[in-house]
Design a protein around this motif. Structure first.
Motif, PDB file in Angstrom:
ATOM      1  N   THR B  13     -12.517  56.155   3.825  1.00 56.45           N
ATOM      2  CA  THR B  13     -13.810  56.396   4.476  1.00 56.45           C
ATOM      3  C   THR B  13     -14.414  55.148   5.084  1.00 56.45           C
ATOM      4  OG1 THR B  13     -14.899  56.071   2.355  1.00 56.45           O
ATOM      5  CG2 THR B  13     -14.419  58.341   2.992  1.00 56.45           C
ATOM      6  N   ARG B  14     -13.888  53.983   4.734  1.00 55.78           N
ATOM      7  CA  ARG B  14     -14.416  52.762   5.337  1.00 55.78           C
ATOM      8  C   ARG B  14     -13.346  51.673   5.269  1.00 55.78           C
ATOM      9  NH1 ARG B  14     -18.984  48.718   2.982  1.00 55.78           N
ATOM     10  NH2 ARG B  14     -18.808  47.224   4.681  1.00 55.78           N
ATOM     11  N   ILE B  15     -13.266  50.875   6.318  1.00 57.02           N
ATOM     12  CA  ILE B  15     -12.315  49.759   6.325  1.00 57.02           C
ATOM     13  C   ILE B  15     -13.067  48.529   6.778  1.00 57.02           C
ATOM     14  CG2 ILE B  15     -10.165  48.854   7.290  1.00 57.02           C
ATOM     15  CD1 ILE B  15      -9.655  51.872   8.119  1.00 57.02           C
ATOM     16  N   SER B  16     -13.104  47.519   5.948  1.00 57.07           N
ATOM     17  CA  SER B  16     -13.764  46.283   6.323  1.00 57.07           C
ATOM     18  C   SER B  16     -12.883  45.133   5.848  1.00 57.07           C
ATOM     19  CB  SER B  16     -15.146  46.218   5.661  1.00 57.07           C
ATOM     20  OG  SER B  16     -15.695  44.946   5.848  1.00 57.07           O
ATOM     21  N   VAL B 303      -5.758  37.846   1.899  1.00 54.09           N
ATOM     22  CA  VAL B 303      -6.639  37.096   1.031  1.00 54.09           C
ATOM     23  C   VAL B 303      -6.713  37.708  -0.368  1.00 54.09           C
ATOM     24  CG1 VAL B 303      -8.851  38.182   1.560  1.00 54.09           C
ATOM     25  CG2 VAL B 303      -8.734  35.748   1.321  1.00 54.09           C
ATOM     26  N   ARG B 306      -4.356  36.525  -3.086  1.00 52.83           N
ATOM     27  CA  ARG B 306      -4.557  35.243  -3.759  1.00 52.83           C
ATOM     28  C   ARG B 306      -5.021  35.471  -5.188  1.00 52.83           C
ATOM     29  NH1 ARG B 306      -8.303  32.135   0.504  1.00 52.83           N
ATOM     30  NH2 ARG B 306      -6.971  32.479   2.298  1.00 52.83           N
ATOM     31  N   ARG B 336      -9.157  28.338  -3.469  1.00 59.13           N
ATOM     32  CA  ARG B 336      -8.812  29.399  -2.513  1.00 59.13           C
ATOM     33  C   ARG B 336      -8.893  30.755  -3.183  1.00 59.13           C
ATOM     34  NH1 ARG B 336     -10.441  26.085   0.558  1.00 59.13           N
ATOM     35  NH2 ARG B 336      -9.238  24.181   0.735  1.00 59.13           N
ATOM     36  N   ARG B 342     -14.978  35.520  -3.403  1.00 60.25           N
ATOM     37  CA  ARG B 342     -16.228  35.522  -2.648  1.00 60.25           C
ATOM     38  C   ARG B 342     -16.157  36.467  -1.454  1.00 60.25           C
ATOM     39  NH1 ARG B 342     -18.427  29.892  -0.391  1.00 60.25           N
ATOM     40  NH2 ARG B 342     -16.538  29.985   0.851  1.00 60.25           N
ATOM     41  N   GLU B 343     -15.022  36.427  -0.776  1.00 60.95           N
ATOM     42  CA  GLU B 343     -14.900  37.267   0.407  1.00 60.95           C
ATOM     43  C   GLU B 343     -14.967  38.750   0.040  1.00 60.95           C
ATOM     44  OE1 GLU B 343     -11.846  36.210   3.168  1.00 60.95           O
ATOM     45  OE2 GLU B 343     -12.017  38.104   4.239  1.00 60.95           O
ATOM     46  N   SER B 346     -18.429  39.757  -1.004  1.00 64.58           N
ATOM     47  CA  SER B 346     -19.359  39.892   0.100  1.00 64.58           C
ATOM     48  C   SER B 346     -19.105  41.194   0.864  1.00 64.58           C
ATOM     49  CB  SER B 346     -19.269  38.643   0.974  1.00 64.58           C
ATOM     50  OG  SER B 346     -19.096  38.964   2.307  1.00 64.58           O
ATOM     51  N   ARG B 347     -17.856  41.617   0.945  1.00 70.16           N
ATOM     52  CA  ARG B 347     -17.566  42.895   1.600  1.00 70.16           C
ATOM     53  C   ARG B 347     -18.098  44.055   0.768  1.00 70.16           C
ATOM     54  NH1 ARG B 347     -14.890  41.941   6.697  1.00 70.16           N
ATOM     55  NH2 ARG B 347     -13.666  40.065   6.405  1.00 70.16           N
ATOM     56  N   GLU B 350     -22.164  42.666  -2.785  1.00 65.33           N
ATOM     57  CA  GLU B 350     -22.706  42.306  -4.095  1.00 65.33           C
ATOM     58  C   GLU B 350     -23.751  41.216  -3.916  1.00 65.33           C
ATOM     59  OE1 GLU B 350     -19.450  41.041  -6.486  1.00 65.33           O
ATOM     60  OE2 GLU B 350     -18.629  43.052  -6.702  1.00 65.33           O
ATOM     61  N   PRO B 352     -25.068  37.805  -4.116  1.00 66.37           N
ATOM     62  CA  PRO B 352     -24.326  36.563  -4.296  1.00 66.37           C
ATOM     63  C   PRO B 352     -24.979  35.624  -5.304  1.00 66.37           C
ATOM     64  CG  PRO B 352     -25.558  36.514  -2.248  1.00 66.37           C
ATOM     65  CD  PRO B 352     -25.825  37.844  -2.868  1.00 66.37           C
TER      66      PRO B 352
END
Lengths: 484, 590
Positions: B13-16, B303, B306, B336, B342-343, B346-347, B350, B352
């Motif tokens: 339903t969503r791609i980010s 990412v 990782r 990293r 973090r990435e 943020s998507r 949440e 921060p």
């Protein structure tokens, strides 16, 4: 809400018949438009936006959800309205048509020919985002590239397959340095197989002309592929320019076996465009407003350098990074330095002294230097000599700092020798001007400079090498120009 | 993989970026692995909100559209453990990179799968249990000679309990073939699976009283860590984090090395891959690759993987620890990994924490470092001990250690090896700042060094630390008033600490004779420098001129002592010390 219609638009053409047009823009902000329905297009797809007046722009789908899709418009959203602008699918991904015939051609930041010649007939259409090279498929970068500059060849050796950026402050002659490297790297290599790919993001007309002219002068005029996005071209296009350049570079290197040198300038403009899109998406900003994923994004550019096992070609990258306010800890040079294999740092102090190239060798580094130097590659004494010169120069700089506090009278004899060494090192070895030096000349000059320092102090160099090089010069009675 | 059920198939339903959400997947669990989209990309569930499931996808999501299927697998992210790990190069989710290359060429394609352990290869299995034996988790079922020097002990998986009904005869078997059958019908093979985010069970933790020796003088002498200890290596770019991690991988006294390249350079991995097979393990003489497992997720690889890569690495490490080996896990770079967290956070939108990192960053980092330790291995029979030492590189933005990843790691790590840009600029490598670094293990290790180290090791170390400390104070004076203002005795301190810095602390990772320094050489070199200092000090007290002492030619011999190889170092050291004594006697006589 069915908003699709097939009303013919001004431009016409087969594409419009193949792809349905939709009128479902809901929101326009900065470089982004939002569509009401995310189901129509896949992420990464390239869309055509047809404005009310028939003008066509391109957009790329960044994000999709059931309620909306986010599209970045490459040429900006000025003049885009919600009522009359339609979108239709242009391609499933951003692609560049590549061919060997690209050599000698000039393109805009999206890969469209701008030199007045007909479009290149592509052999292949490649996704400009590329894909990660499998680490086990990589071959170790090697083969010394002689740039003719002592500050690079002697201390920060460049090798094929490396990515080595140039960090510079505003007003420093970085372009001249890049020209020097490209020109000499070109002459040294087998000219047959050498190609420069030039990717320019947001540079001025004057800079663009400088580069194109100097590539021409180097006798490699026909061997340049240029992708140019100028300062007054759409900013979002800059996100595509380095990727187009690297797609062409990879194709020429790995399909046709060329040694490709990619010059990307200015990466800072690229990062600004990235920040622009991020802030329009209302993402949580990282340091200085740059997005948190900038490291990952930059690595998807810089990592596209290297060599492949069993392949003759190579992609070597020289990204140019301007440091806002000469600050090397600014996020752009900082993240770049974490990804690239070293950096060449330009110094304002040396530039003010009128020296060229004004490269500060202390913060400069080439991580792959060891792959390119030593017996059989350059010379056996290269590493030790470079280490020793570094250590002496660093010490000399410390003494210089000390002298500015305590005065010259407080310095001992040995300190004065180091002081003089640092001076000569800068003016003779680094500030060579536009001349071209072979690696032997660079190393020879290094040894002559070391004659300023007593032999017992040279503990970084293997004794055999000292006996061979240091003594040789003294016993031959060749007067070192800097002593007595 | 486990059987998938149709009921669990939902739709996107969503791609980010690397984050995908889906609906229509009742019963899916946190941490479950899902297959996303028509390309069946691997993803991990990281949030469930009513009917909507959020997953981080370990591969590039470009080209995916809404409405594509998402299928649960019913299992969390697991790794396969068994013969065939050593010498292999995996990506973050344990797919062997050479196999991926065969599937998709030089570039990593999407939606590929390849078994971590080769299903076709056979291994010579020598059983150590017989029918009727009681076995429990961690017991040795038999052995396989995995590489020239490493014998893999095939363990009963954690949780096993029962009596052996039958065992195969010694011979060649494939990893997934049953080798032991228990009375309750359970069949055990040489391979087991383990969820990466859970620590493997082990017995009691043991004291940190044995050193993790690195062959690096500054670390072994000034900032030693214990087997089973943890250290962090923060430093700005160009300070040599990766060189430290790679040097440790080559010369440390662990039996097994797991090297995790997390979000770092592809060319560095090419370097390791071309170099390690040719290098010799300094202790066994066999190829270094035979004791090494590489987990590689370069910076331009997806990412989310990782996050998986550090756990994959540490789980493989624990598996060898459970066999009774000393394992070192190198994580380059943990920053990293934190950035990947973090990435994704943020998507997910949440809230921060500091510098945009998620508020659970500290919890994740401490859980990770706590998987290190020296333990009594699980299982009966001979009491095996194993250890897992963790060395994590940290890449602080702008080289500023006040940032969250460095500070959080500092709270849990047992040692700080702080790398300093100003040392690196003058090519003082390893660029470990001796004033800033510390180790919490040094006292616990004193006992071992007294017993096994060169004579006077602990005393000499204290002398060196004291001299360097005094030097730091005097340098401040010099910066204010110049060296002339100092007494001769103080200038001698400056000279002596310069010798310590240049002869002892610096080490050339690219020199054959000096890249590795044995304990004997480390101790001997320090001793020689200090003997020189003490002799000069005594002469000075007797009224000698400092400048004359500093001109003594023995200084150069001393400086070159560093280039003497570890083998036969003692003899060379004795020569130099004899020279120092002779010169001192001569100077005193005048």
């Amino acid at each position: 809400m069915e908003s699709m219609e097939t009303k013919p638009s001004g431009g016409g053409g087969a594409r419009d018949l193949l792809h349905r047009q939709y009128w479902d823009l809901s929101y326009v902000s900065g470089p982004l438009v939002f569509l009401k329905d995310g189901h129509r297009f896949a992420t990464g797809a390239i869309l055509d936006l047809v404005l009310g007046d028939g003008a066509v722009r391109q957009g790329q789908v960044l994000e999709t959800s059931t309620t909306h899709a986010v599209v970045q418009v490459l040429q900006g959203t000025q003049g885009v309205d919600i009522e009359r602008t339609s979108v239709s699918l242009r391609a499933d991904a951003a692609r560049l048509g590549v061919s060997r015939d690209m050599i000698g051609r000039r393109f805009n930041g999206l890969g469209e020919a701008i030199d007045g010649l007909p479009p290149v007939l592509p052999d292949e259409e490649l996704d400009i985002m590329g894909a990660a090279i499998n680490p086990v498929a990589r071959d170790k970068p090697r083969d010394f590239i002689e740039t003719g500059l002592s500050c690079i060849d002697g201390f920060n050796t460049l090798v094929r397959g490396q990515k080595l950026p140039i960090f510079f402050g505003a007003g420093l002659p970085a372009n001249r340095l890049a020209r020097h490297i490209v020109r000499h790297a070109a002459t040294k290599s087998d000219a047959e197989e050498f190609v420069v790919v030039f990717g320019a993001m947001g540079i001025t007309e004057r800079e663009a002309a400088f580069f194109l002219r100097s590539f021409g002068e180097s006798g490699q005029g026909a061997r340049v592929v240029a992708f140019i996005n100028k300062a007054n071209d759409p900013a979002i296009e800059r996100l595509f320019t380095p990727r187009c350049a690297l797609t062409a570079a990879e194709y020429l290197a790995f399909h046709h076996g060329f040694q490709v040198l990619v010059v990307l300038t200015d990466m800072t403009n690229y990062c600004e465009a990235l920040r622009q899109v991020s802030s329009a998406r209302e993402e949580i900003p990282g340091r200085r407003g740059y997005p948190g994923y900038m490291y990952t994004d930059l690595s998807s550019i810089y990592e596209r350098a290297g060599r492949l096992r069993g392949n003759r070609g190579s992609v070597t990258q020289i990204p140019m990074v301007s440091m806002p306010d000469d600050d090397i800890t600014h996020p752009i040079p900082d993240l770049t330095g974490y990804i690239t294999e070293g950096q060449i740092v330009m110094s304002r102090a040396l530039h003010r002294q009128g020296l060229f190239p004004p490269v500060d060798v202390l913060p400069s580094l080439s991580r792959l230097m060891n792959n390119g130097i030593g017996e059989g590659l350059t010379r056996a004494d290269h590493r030790d000599l470079a280490n020793q010169l570094y250590a002496c120069y660093a010490h000399g700089r410390d003494i210089r700092k000390l002298m500015s506090i305590v005065g010259e009278d407080a310095l001992g004899d040995l300190d004065r020798k180091y002081l003089q060494f640092a001076q000569e090192f800068e003016s003779q070895l680094i500030g060579q001007g536009d001349v071209r030096r072979t690696i032997d000349e660079t190393l020879g000059l290094g040894w002559r400079l070391l004659a300023l320092i007593p032999k017992e102090e040279l503990t970084r160099i293997n004794k055999d090498l000292i006996d061979r090089y240091y003594c040789e010069i003294m016993e031959d009675g060749v007067p070192s120009p800097f002593v007595g | 993989m486990e059987a998938t059920t149709v009921e669990r198939a939902g739709t996107v339903t969503r791609i980010s970026g690397p984050m995908v959400s889906a609906t229509g997947m009742p019963g899916v669990a946190m941490g479950e692995i899902v297959r996303v989209g028509r390309a069946a990309l691997m993803g991990e569930v990281i949030r469930i909100d009513g009917d909507t499931v959020f997953a981080q996808v370990f591969e590039d999501t470009a080209g995916m559209g809404l409405g594509e299927p998402v299928v649960g697998t019913g299992a969390p992210l697991v790794v396969e453990l068994g013969p065939g790990l050593l010498g292999q190069t995996f990506d973050g989710i344990q797919r062997p990179l050479p196999a991926l290359r065969e599937l998709s060429g030089d570039l990593v394609g999407r939606g590929l799968s390849a078994a971590a352990l080769d299903r076709d290869r056979t291994w010579a299995f020598a059983p150590q249990v017989a029918a009727g034996d009681a076995v429990a988790g961690g017991d040795v079922l038999g052995t396989v000679q995995e590489t020239a020097t490493i014998e893999q002990r095939i363990l009963a998986p954690p949780g096993t309990a029962g009596r052996v009904d039958s065992v195969v005869a010694p011979g060649a078997y494939r990893v997934h073939e049953p080798i032991v059958e228990l009375e309750d019908g359970t069949r055990l093979s040489m391979m087991q699976r383990w969820p990466v985010k859970a620590a493997r069970p082990a017995g009691a933790k043991l004291a940190s009283d044995r050193p993790f020796l690195t062959g690096q003088r500054v670390l072994d002498c000034l900032f030693p860590i214990a087997l089973g200890g943890t250290a962090i290596v923060p430093g700005g770019f160009g300070t040599g984090k990766t060189v430290v991690e790679q040097t440790l991988s080559k010369y440390c006294n662990a039996d097994i090395i797991v090297y995790v390249g997390c979000g770092e350079r592809g060319n560095e991995m090419a370097d390791v891959l071309s170099e390690f097979p040719e290098l010799q393990d300094p202790r066994t003489g066999a190829s270094l690759m035979g004791r090494t497992v590489l987990v590689v997720n370069t910076s331009n690889m997806p990412v989310a993987a990782r996050d998986a890569s550090v756990y994959t690495g540490v789980t493989i490490g624990e598996y060898y620890r459970d066999q009774g080996y000393d394992v070192a896990v190198m994580a380059d770079s943990t920053s990293r990994w934190a950035e990947a967290l973090r990435e994704i956070a943020s998507r997910l939108e949440e809230m921060p924490g500091e510098e945009g990192y998620p508020t659970y960053l500290a919890a994740r980092i401490s859980e990770f470092y706590e998987r290190a330790g020296r333990v009594v291995c699980a299982g009966n029979g001979e009491a095996r001990q194993g250890s897992l030492t963790l060395v994590g590189a940290v890449s602080p933005p702008g080289g500023d250690f006040s940032e969250p990843v460095t500070q959080t790691s500092l709270r849990v790590a047992g040692a700080l090896w702080a790398l300093d840009a100003s040392l690196a600029y003058r090519r003082h490598y390893p660029a470990v700042n001796w004033n800033r670094s510390y180790s919490l293990y040094d006292e616990e290790l004193d006992g071992w060094f007294r017993e096994h180290g060169p004579e006077g090791w602990c005393e000499r170390r204290r002398d060196a630390v004291r001299l360097l400390q005094r030097d730091a104070e005097l340098q401040e004076v010099v910066q204010l008033v110049g060296p002339d203002a100092l007494q001769d005795a103080e200038r001698l301190v400056l000279e002596a600490s310069k010798l310590i810095r240049e002869v002892f602390l610096q080490q050339n990772a690219f020199s054959d004779s000096d890249a590795y320094s044995s304990l004997e050489k480390t101790g001997g070199l320090l001793d020689t420098v200090l003997v020189f200092y003490e002799k000069c000090r005594a002469l000075l007290d007797d009224g000698a001129m400092l400048d004359r002492l500093l001109d003594l030619p023995v200084r150069e011999d001393l400086a070159r002592l560093r280039d003497a190889p570890s083998d036969g170092f003692a003899a060379r050291k004795d020569e130099v010390i004899a020279q120092i004594r002779a010169m001192a006697a001569e100077a005193a006589g005048k």
